[in-house]
Design an enzyme around this catalytic site. Structure first.
Site, short mmCIF file in Angstrom:
data_model
loop_
_atom_site.label_atom_id
_atom_site.label_comp_id
_atom_site.label_asym_id
_atom_site.label_seq_id
_atom_site.Cartn_x
_atom_site.Cartn_y
_atom_site.Cartn_z
N CYS A 80 0.60 -1.26 0.35
CA CYS A 80 0.08 -0.17 -0.59
C CYS A 80 1.39 1.61 0.07
O CYS A 80 2.29 0.97 -0.23
CB CYS A 80 -0.67 0.32 1.30
N LEU A 121 -3.82 -1.30 -1.82
CA LEU A 121 -4.26 -2.40 -2.00
C LEU A 121 -4.40 -3.50 -1.26
O LEU A 121 -4.22 -3.79 -0.61
CB LEU A 121 -3.13 -2.89 -2.89
N ASN A 175 2.46 -0.52 5.54
CA ASN A 175 1.89 -0.57 4.44
C ASN A 175 2.83 -1.90 4.36
O ASN A 175 3.92 -2.44 5.54
CB ASN A 175 3.32 0.11 3.35
N THR A 193 23.98 -0.30 -11.54
CA THR A 193 23.40 -2.58 -11.34
C THR A 193 21.98 -2.08 -10.69
O THR A 193 21.29 -2.65 -11.34
CB THR A 193 24.49 -2.15 -9.85
N ARG A 195 20.04 -0.54 -14.02
CA ARG A 195 19.95 -2.28 -15.16
C ARG A 195 19.50 -3.31 -14.61
O ARG A 195 17.70 -3.52 -15.32
CB ARG A 195 21.34 -2.16 -15.28
#
Length: 553
Positions: free
Chosen positions: A2, A50, A75, A333, A336
């Site tokens: 959430c 959610l 959350n 990193t 990517r």
């Protein structure tokens, strides 16, 4: 998963500032609620939901009739909430896992409460009776939480930093010190009569790499004398508790050990728990990707409903800026590896009803899975590096996993960062946790050898970094990005980069391109990333595993 947002002690129009809460709408697409606290000046709590558990009574801010002066927004998931209710004789009024947070706070206080929670969480509690605000975050920082507090006493809190921009009028956004709450910490703020906040207490209730203070360990009789049996049992239990959901559960599947093992256990346990739907698995890669080939083999073996997404170089390049905006990071990193996960999450959101997804993040840090661990000078050095990585997970892999999926309204769960598993695994002799016979994560692999969960060629498949695994064999994803950046960034611009960005100065055109995109959305916030992630004990100028001398083709 959430999104939470709150302000305290605002001298401005709170209703106007509440517009900032919509910057994190993606984290909770099912419902939104903003609440001004009546009779409590200049305070507002926001929540994007959610729905995972208790659709009817799970909306936040949460208040209980037994504790009407306590407001909670959080959350995450508390996996031991039923055990806590039984142990502490709680009178629960909902099926929501977070209700246990309120009960424990009232009976044990903020720190002891946090020590009892087994899960992935970030929370904000407003105690109007005692005029306090309490913030807390799980041990590994799996769930994000940002905040700032000005010298005037204006406190703002949000699941993502982007929801805090434009709130303070005493400083501009570039000067404002927006920081993440350290993992495993609880902070207590005192509120004065006008609602202005001041930090009164910060406590580390549990540090990554240490055995938790709270009693989460299994009863002694549950363990066997066989280390491998214990490892297998704890990983399976970690997966099982993460199937707690009223929404469809699926798996990210790269075809590597970590995601394949999690998927195999989800399939096994879904039958035990009586789930009525087939488990969906999701893979992404470019044409010729080794991950796609391995993932398909695993999916066929397990009988999952498999979704294979082909990513073109052009799609990947076009997604970089949106990925960086959601990540709130410019680490090379991380960016990517996040592009593929970002696009894969978009596909899941657009094409399926799977909401909860399990993934293999955390295994490389806990179990020394990175290829460079082959070069560790000693077992103790390898252990110390593993602990360091776990402490910084929230800045890199865990940040990537949360934000790349949350961007599309998904909740990711990471069994390899389970407290019981990590506590036990790190208590083992460092010698047996090192790579063996040239194979990383040998202990975990051998713990499931002969189980029949996975084909041996997958169980013992060598490590492939996610950002490399999505690449074609002919040309790596990082080479595609670098070729593109060579056209966008001049040598002159790169030469002047250290003076423009003295903190983490970009050394490559790719790093400078990522930094420019980051600064476009978050000017002056380069300090959010303390350093660039790079492999230790290795002579390389690039974080890709494919540049390492001991990389296995």
């Amino acid at each position: 998963m959430c999104g939470i947002w709150a302000v305290f002690g605002s001298d401005e129009n709170v209703s106007v500032q509440c517009n900032a809460s919509h910057m994190i709408t993606h984290r909770g697409p099912d419902a939104f609620r903003i609440e001004n606290i009546h009779h409590f000046q200049n305070c507002c709590l926001g929540f994007h939901r959610l729905f995972i558990l208790d659709d009817l009574r799970g909306m936040q801010p949460m208040r209980l009739y037994t504790y009407p002066h306590t407001y909670l927004i959080y959350n995450g998931e508390i996996y031991n909430h039923k055990a806590l209710a039984k142990e502490f004789d709680m009178m629960l009024s909902t099926e929501v896992d977070g209700e246990s947070i309120i009960h424990l706070y009232q009976t044990h206080g903020p720190v002891a409460m946090a020590e009892q929670l087994d899960g992935e969480f970030a929370f904000c509690i407003l105690d109007t009776a005692n005029r306090k605000v309490i913030l807390g975050r799980d041990t590994f920082g799996i769930k994000p939480l940002f905040r700032f507090c000005t010298k005037e006493g204006f406190l703002a809190v949000c699941s993502e930093a982007k929801g805090l921009f434009g709130l303070s009028h005493s400083q501009n956004d570039a000067e404002l010190q927006i920081e993440s709450l350290p993992p495993g910490h609880v902070e207590v703020y005192d509120l004065d009569i006008e609602g202005h906040a001041s930090l009164s207490q910060r406590v580390c209730f549990n540090k990554a790499g240490q055995i938790p203070k709270y009693q989460l360990a299994l009863p002694t009789e549950a363990y066997t004398n066989n280390v491998k049996e214990n490892v297998a049992m704890l990983i399976e239990r970690a997966v099982e508790k993460r199937l707690m959901a009223e929404r469809r559960v699926g798996c990210l599947l790269s075809g590597g050990l970590d995601s394949s093992l999690v998927t195999a256990l989800v399939v096994k346990l879904s039958k035990k728990l009586g789930l009525t739907y087939p488990i969906q698995t999701f893979s992404i890669g470019m044409e010729g990707s080794p991950d796609l080939k391995a993932a398909k083999k695993v999916a066929n073996f397990l009988g999952t409903e498999h979704h294979e997404i082909l990513m073109t170089p052009e799609e990947g390049l076009q997604a970089i800026e949106d990925t960086i905006r959601h990540l709130e990071s410019y680490d090379v990193t991380t960016v990517r590896a996040s592009v593929g996960m970002f696009l894969l999450s978009k596909y899941i959101h657009d094409n399926t009803d799977t909401v909860v997804i399990l993934s293999g993040e955390g295994a490389d840090e806990v179990a020394q899975g990175y290829i460079y661990f082959h070069q560790a000078p000693s077992a103790q050095a390898a252990h110390e590096e593993s602990v360091r990585l776990m402490e910084d997970l929230h800045l890199y892999d865990v940040l990537r996993a949360d934000k790349a999926t949350a961007a599309w309204g998904l909740e990711i769960r990471v069994p390899f960062l389970d407290h019981q598993f990590t506590s036990y695994y790190l208590s083992l002799d460092p010698e047996i946790r090192q790579p063996k016979q040239g194979i990383e994560k040998h202990l975990i692999r051998s713990s499931f050898d002969g189980s029949g969960l996975l084909p041996n060629e997958i169980l013992w498949r060598p490590k492939e970094a996610f950002s490399d695994g999505v690449s074609s064999v002919e040309k790596s994803w990082f080479e595609i990005i670098q070729d593109d950046c060579n056209e966008k960034i001049s040598k002159k611009e790169l030469d002047s980069a250290p003076s423009v960005y003295p903190h983490n100065p970009p050394r490559t055109r790719e790093a400078l391109y990522f930094r420019k995109l980051f600064e476009k959305h978050y000017p002056g916030k380069g300090y959010w990333i303390p350093y660039f992630w790079m492999p230790s004990w290795s002579e390389t100028n690039d974080p890709s595993a494919r540049t390492l001398k001991h990389y296995k083709q």
